[in-house]
Design a protein around this motif. Structure first.
Motif, short mmCIF file in Angstrom:
data_model
loop_
_atom_site.label_atom_id
_atom_site.label_comp_id
_atom_site.label_asym_id
_atom_site.label_seq_id
_atom_site.Cartn_x
_atom_site.Cartn_y
_atom_site.Cartn_z
N ALA A 17 0.83 -1.21 0.00
CA ALA A 17 0.00 0.00 0.00
C ALA A 17 0.86 1.25 0.00
N LEU A 18 1.90 1.26 0.81
CA LEU A 18 2.77 2.43 0.87
C LEU A 18 3.59 2.60 -0.40
N SER A 19 4.05 1.51 -0.97
CA SER A 19 4.89 1.61 -2.16
C SER A 19 4.09 2.09 -3.37
N THR A 20 2.82 1.72 -3.47
CA THR A 20 2.02 2.20 -4.60
C THR A 20 1.53 3.62 -4.37
N ALA A 21 1.46 4.08 -3.14
CA ALA A 21 1.00 5.44 -2.85
C ALA A 21 2.11 6.46 -3.06
N TYR A 22 3.36 6.02 -3.05
CA TYR A 22 4.49 6.95 -3.19
C TYR A 22 4.53 7.50 -4.61
N ARG A 23 4.56 8.84 -4.75
CA ARG A 23 4.60 9.45 -6.07
C ARG A 23 5.86 10.28 -6.25
N GLY A 24 6.92 9.87 -5.63
CA GLY A 24 8.17 10.60 -5.73
C GLY A 24 8.86 10.38 -7.06
N GLN A 25 9.96 11.06 -7.26
CA GLN A 25 10.71 10.98 -8.49
C GLN A 25 11.62 9.75 -8.46
N ASP A 26 11.51 8.91 -9.47
CA ASP A 26 12.39 7.76 -9.59
C ASP A 26 13.66 8.25 -10.28
N ILE A 27 14.80 8.14 -9.60
CA ILE A 27 16.03 8.72 -10.13
C ILE A 27 16.59 7.95 -11.31
N TYR A 28 16.08 6.76 -11.58
CA TYR A 28 16.62 5.96 -12.67
C TYR A 28 15.78 6.03 -13.94
N ALA A 29 14.72 6.77 -13.94
CA ALA A 29 13.82 6.75 -15.08
C ALA A 29 13.37 8.16 -15.45
N GLU A 30 12.50 8.19 -16.42
CA GLU A 30 11.93 9.46 -16.87
C GLU A 30 11.25 10.16 -15.71
N PRO A 31 11.48 11.47 -15.56
CA PRO A 31 10.82 12.19 -14.47
C PRO A 31 9.31 12.26 -14.67
N ASP A 32 8.60 12.33 -13.57
CA ASP A 32 7.14 12.47 -13.59
C ASP A 32 6.84 13.96 -13.71
N CYS A 33 6.58 14.41 -14.92
CA CYS A 33 6.40 15.84 -15.18
C CYS A 33 5.19 16.43 -14.45
N SER A 34 4.26 15.58 -14.03
CA SER A 34 3.09 16.11 -13.34
C SER A 34 3.43 16.65 -11.95
N ILE A 35 4.58 16.27 -11.38
CA ILE A 35 4.96 16.79 -10.07
C ILE A 35 6.16 17.73 -10.12
N VAL A 36 6.71 17.94 -11.32
CA VAL A 36 7.86 18.83 -11.47
C VAL A 36 7.38 20.28 -11.41
N GLU A 37 8.03 21.07 -10.57
CA GLU A 37 7.67 22.49 -10.45
C GLU A 37 8.66 23.39 -11.18
N ASP A 38 9.93 22.99 -11.23
CA ASP A 38 10.95 23.78 -11.91
C ASP A 38 11.13 23.22 -13.33
N HIS A 39 10.47 23.84 -14.30
CA HIS A 39 10.49 23.33 -15.67
C HIS A 39 11.78 23.66 -16.40
N ALA A 40 12.64 24.44 -15.80
CA ALA A 40 13.95 24.71 -16.40
C ALA A 40 14.98 23.66 -15.98
N ARG A 41 14.65 22.87 -14.95
CA ARG A 41 15.59 21.87 -14.44
C ARG A 41 15.78 20.73 -15.42
N LYS A 42 17.01 20.23 -15.48
CA LYS A 42 17.34 19.07 -16.30
C LYS A 42 17.64 17.91 -15.36
N PHE A 43 17.13 16.72 -15.71
CA PHE A 43 17.29 15.52 -14.89
C PHE A 43 18.24 14.56 -15.56
N ARG A 44 19.20 14.05 -14.82
CA ARG A 44 20.17 13.13 -15.39
C ARG A 44 19.56 11.76 -15.66
#
Length: 94
Positions: A17-44
């Protein structure tokens, strides 16, 4: 025995339940643009330093950008640098 099985099932259910509720950024994959606030930021891209992600404002999917030949992306500099200047930096954790 019954109590330990029940406890294991409850803990597993809580974990799922907790793992599916987490909506954080996965550092190994495409960023979740729906939660990104700084649209000038680049993600590695951890798996390929010659690419990075950007989330243009108003877009749900991130753009996958390739650095020029002989360049690699450095997140602290927010840009591509020549390979001689590139170094591995441990990714931040969630």
């Amino acid at each position: 025995m019954y109590k330990s099985t029940l406890l294991c099932c409850l803990l597993l259910g809580l974990f799922l339940a907790l793992s599916t509720a987490y909506r954080g950024q996965d550092i190994y994959a495409e960023p979740d643009c729906s939660i990104v606030e700084d649209h000038a930021r680049k993600f590695r891209d951890i798996s390929d330093p010659t690419h990075y992600w950007v989330c243009p404002e108003g877009q749900e999917k991130a753009d996958y950008i390739q650095c020029p030949d002989n360049y690699a992306f450095m997140e602290p500099q927010q840009g591509c640098v020549v390979w001689e200047e590139w170094k591995w930096i441990e990714p931040y954790t969630k």
